[in-house]
Design an enzyme around this catalytic site. Structure first.
Site, mmCIF file in Angstrom:
data_model
loop_
_atom_site.group_PDB
_atom_site.id
_atom_site.type_symbol
_atom_site.label_atom_id
_atom_site.label_comp_id
_atom_site.label_asym_id
_atom_site.label_seq_id
_atom_site.Cartn_x
_atom_site.Cartn_y
_atom_site.Cartn_z
ATOM 1 C CB CYS A 66 -0.850 -0.027 1.269
ATOM 2 S SG CYS A 66 -1.781 1.487 1.569
ATOM 3 C CB THR B 261 0.098 3.157 4.388
ATOM 4 O OG1 THR B 261 -1.076 3.903 4.113
ATOM 5 C CG2 THR B 261 0.470 3.302 5.850
ATOM 6 C CG HIS C 13 3.557 7.450 3.455
ATOM 7 N ND1 HIS C 13 3.985 8.677 3.002
ATOM 8 C CD2 HIS C 13 2.371 7.218 2.868
ATOM 9 C CE1 HIS C 13 3.063 9.164 2.162
ATOM 10 N NE2 HIS C 13 2.081 8.294 2.062
ATOM 11 C CB CYS D 191 -14.443 4.196 21.685
ATOM 12 S SG CYS D 191 -14.698 3.869 19.942
ATOM 13 C CG ASP E 125 -3.039 9.961 -11.641
ATOM 14 O OD1 ASP E 125 -1.836 10.288 -11.700
ATOM 15 O OD2 ASP E 125 -3.491 9.306 -10.691
ATOM 16 N NE ARG F 161 -0.326 4.344 -10.126
ATOM 17 C CZ ARG F 161 0.027 4.539 -8.861
ATOM 18 N NH1 ARG F 161 -0.260 5.699 -8.273
ATOM 19 N NH2 ARG F 161 0.637 3.594 -8.178
ATOM 20 C CG LEU G 121 -10.095 7.061 0.779
ATOM 21 C CD1 LEU G 121 -11.017 6.142 1.540
ATOM 22 C CD2 LEU G 121 -9.325 6.280 -0.268
ATOM 23 N N GLY G 122 -8.787 10.711 -0.044
ATOM 24 C CA GLY G 122 -7.372 11.082 -0.166
ATOM 25 C C GLY G 122 -6.901 11.880 1.050
ATOM 26 C CB ILE H 168 -14.389 8.051 2.715
ATOM 27 C CG1 ILE H 168 -15.494 8.808 1.966
ATOM 28 C CG2 ILE H 168 -14.606 6.540 2.673
ATOM 29 C CD1 ILE H 168 -16.902 8.505 2.397
ATOM 30 N N GLY I 293 -11.375 4.270 6.079
ATOM 31 C CA GLY I 293 -11.395 2.798 6.117
ATOM 32 C C GLY I 293 -12.627 2.195 5.480
HETATM 33 P P1 NAD Z 1 -1.689 6.724 -4.566
HETATM 34 O O1 NAD Z 1 -0.754 7.677 -3.949
HETATM 35 O O2 NAD Z 1 -1.150 5.543 -5.297
HETATM 36 O O3 NAD Z 1 -2.660 7.504 -5.581
HETATM 37 C C1 NAD Z 1 -2.768 8.868 -5.663
HETATM 38 C C2 NAD Z 1 -2.835 9.222 -7.140
HETATM 39 O O4 NAD Z 1 -3.120 10.622 -7.254
HETATM 40 C C3 NAD Z 1 -1.527 8.948 -7.881
HETATM 41 O O5 NAD Z 1 -1.743 8.103 -9.009
HETATM 42 C C4 NAD Z 1 -1.069 10.351 -8.282
HETATM 43 O O6 NAD Z 1 -0.370 10.372 -9.514
HETATM 44 C C5 NAD Z 1 -2.408 11.092 -8.358
HETATM 45 N N1 NAD Z 1 -2.297 12.563 -8.328
HETATM 46 C C6 NAD Z 1 -1.305 13.345 -7.818
HETATM 47 N N2 NAD Z 1 -1.557 14.647 -8.046
HETATM 48 C C7 NAD Z 1 -2.740 14.700 -8.702
HETATM 49 C C8 NAD Z 1 -3.533 15.774 -9.207
HETATM 50 N N3 NAD Z 1 -3.162 17.052 -9.076
HETATM 51 N N4 NAD Z 1 -4.696 15.469 -9.821
HETATM 52 C C9 NAD Z 1 -5.084 14.177 -9.966
HETATM 53 N N5 NAD Z 1 -4.367 13.120 -9.509
HETATM 54 C C10 NAD Z 1 -3.213 13.380 -8.890
HETATM 55 O O7 NAD Z 1 -2.662 6.274 -3.411
HETATM 56 P P2 NAD Z 1 -3.813 5.166 -3.221
HETATM 57 O O8 NAD Z 1 -3.234 3.988 -2.535
HETATM 58 O O9 NAD Z 1 -4.600 4.940 -4.463
HETATM 59 O O10 NAD Z 1 -4.674 5.969 -2.144
HETATM 60 C C11 NAD Z 1 -5.373 7.139 -2.522
HETATM 61 C C12 NAD Z 1 -5.380 8.175 -1.415
HETATM 62 O O11 NAD Z 1 -6.183 7.707 -0.328
HETATM 63 C C13 NAD Z 1 -4.023 8.519 -0.796
HETATM 64 O O12 NAD Z 1 -4.017 9.899 -0.470
HETATM 65 C C14 NAD Z 1 -4.010 7.692 0.481
HETATM 66 O O13 NAD Z 1 -3.174 8.266 1.464
HETATM 67 C C15 NAD Z 1 -5.446 7.765 0.883
HETATM 68 N N6 NAD Z 1 -5.964 6.671 1.711
HETATM 69 C C16 NAD Z 1 -6.937 7.001 2.603
HETATM 70 C C17 NAD Z 1 -7.531 6.005 3.363
HETATM 71 C C18 NAD Z 1 -8.623 6.384 4.299
HETATM 72 O O14 NAD Z 1 -9.044 5.542 5.091
HETATM 73 N N7 NAD Z 1 -9.146 7.600 4.221
HETATM 74 C C19 NAD Z 1 -7.139 4.670 3.230
HETATM 75 C C20 NAD Z 1 -6.156 4.357 2.283
HETATM 76 C C21 NAD Z 1 -5.577 5.367 1.520
HETATM 77 ZN ZN ZN Z 2 -3.383 0.651 3.021
HETATM 78 ZN ZN ZN Z 3 -13.739 1.762 19.538
#
Ligand code: NAD
Ligand code: ZN
Ligand code: ZN
Length: 345
Positions: A38, A40, A43, A96, A196, A201, A263-264, A288, A290
């Site tokens: 992932c 994550t 990171h 909780c 993107d 992609r 979600l991002g 959003i 998980g």
């Molecule tokens: P990822 O980093 O692979 O995908 C992000 C995509 O966004 C990449 O393909 C990147 O090229 C693109 N991007 C960058 N700048 C852009 C722009 N200006 N316009 C359009 N697209 C652009 O990540 P992923 O694994 O697909 O996860 C998506 C997001 O969700 C990440 O930010 C991640 O941290 C987050 N996430 C959140 C949760 C949650 O529970 N909320 C869980 C998992 C992941």
């Molecule tokens: Zn993950």
């Molecule tokens: Zn709990």
């Protein structure tokens, strides 16, 4: 057994030989067959500010995985030894306020496998029995491994009023955004516009059913959306980039009265014109997090088991765990969608 560790607070990972764990009361031992990487995990590999502030090494990482139940601890009646399982990565407290109101996905005491406790980049892992989702035995382990991130996409697409019959903008075509394209297509959304900056992609978004893909380095996504929606904007924004500019553009491309489902995760806090971008345009915004337990797993597996969504095209690369450095580098370069490790090869 072999396990991939974050062994100390510094960049990189270490493959080590350790004793397999033993399941305690309410726990199961899973023999891991496939585990995907992932964002994550990148990171954690890079040991950025988020990882350094969140994690306490040493720890086995990996939170997207599948396998077979090898043993069960005292008191466990479900799942059974031999069951093929995917794992929900959030271990919740049940006590909780969020848990007690049915919002387990935002439990205030969540522990994440591979972040807060040992995860699945290992030959064996112990997890709470309740975190197992039993799959049909013929589901490929690689597909079962990516049901966890797929659930993120399902949760986003199905939140609020869903996408059926609605125009949709998907910002960010990483693995989760691409999964959302496939779900939106299977759910009768249209038009589906996906953005993107990465041509590799965007090509996947097109193959998975986006009506129009936009490389935001070459075209203005707000203009494209307006052109395709009679000047109105889309009814639903699904945000998967975590990019500040993409989030503002997404809100601009949204019809007044529309729904933004985000979600991002931006790496830093971002500024909003709250009145201009949200309040006075009557936007409903959903954060959003998980997967809803266990509603999202039911919805997501219904799509995958029935083959209305085929996740196999997203499995672009596989490696034995000994070649983890290559696997992480491949994903870091953005020339991959889902990269799977085999811990037992
Ligand atoms: P990822 O980093 O692979 O995908 C992000 C995509 O966004 C990449 O393909 C990147 O090229 C693109 N991007 C960058 N700048 C852009 C722009 N200006 N316009 C359009 N697209 C652009 O990540 P992923 O694994 O697909 O996860 C998506 C997001 O969700 C990440 O930010 C991640 O941290 C987050 N996430 C959140 C949760 C949650 O529970 N909320 C869980 C998992 C992941
Ligand atoms: Zn993950
Ligand atoms: Zn709990």
């Amino acid at each position: 057994m072999r396990a991939l560790f974050k062994d100390a607070p510094r960049p990189g990972l270490q493959l080590k030989e350790v004793e397999p764990p033993t399941p305690g009361p309410g726990e199961i031992l899973v023999r891991v067959e496939a585990a995907s990487i992932c964002g994550t995990d990148l990171h954690i590999y890079n040991w950025d500010n988020w990882a350094a502030s969140r994690m306490r090494p040493p720890l086995v990482i990996g939170h997207e995985f599948s396998g077979v139940v090898e043993a069960v601890g005292p008191g466990v009646t479900h799942p059974r030894v031999g069951d093929h399982v995917s794992l929900e990565s959030h271990v919740v407290c049940h006590n909780c306020a969020a848990c007690r109101t049915g919002n387990y996905h935002v439990c205030l005491n969540t522990q994440i496998l591979g972040v807060d406790r040992d995860g699945g980049f290992a030959e064996y892992v112990v997890v709470p029995a309740e975190n197992a989702w039993v799959n049909p035995p013929d589901l490929p382990f690689e597909v079962a491994a990516i049901l966890e991130p797929f659930g993120n996409a399902v949760h986003t697409v199905y939140a609020g009023s869903g996408v059926s019959g609605r125009s949709v903008l998907i910002t960010g075509c990483g693995p989760i955004g691409l999964m959302a394209v496939a779900i939106a297509r299977a759910s009768g959304a249209g038009p589906i516009i996906a953005t993107d900056v990465n041509p590799y992609r965007l090509a996947f978004a097109e193959r998975l059913g986006a009506d129009r893909v936009v490389n935001v380095l070459e075209e203005d996504p707000v203009r494209v959306v307006k052109d395709l929606t009679g000047g109105n904007g889309v009814e639903v924004l699904l945000e998967f980039s975590g990019n500040e500019k993409a989030i503002h553009q997404g809100l601009q491309a949204l019809m007044a009265g529309g729904e933004a489902r985000i979600l991002g995760i931006p790496s830093d806090p971002i500024a909003f014109d709250l009145a201009g971008e949200l309040v006075m345009r009557g936007i409903t915004a959903y954060g959003i997090a998980g997967r809803r337990l266990w509603q999202t797993w039911m919805q997501g597996t219904a799509l995958v088991y029935s083959e209305r969504v085929d996740l196999k095209p997203l499995l672009t690369h596989t490696y034995p765990i000994a070649r983890f450095e290559e696997a992480f580098a491949r994903l870091q370069q953005g020339q991959a969608v889902k990269v799977v490790l085999y811990p037992r090869e």
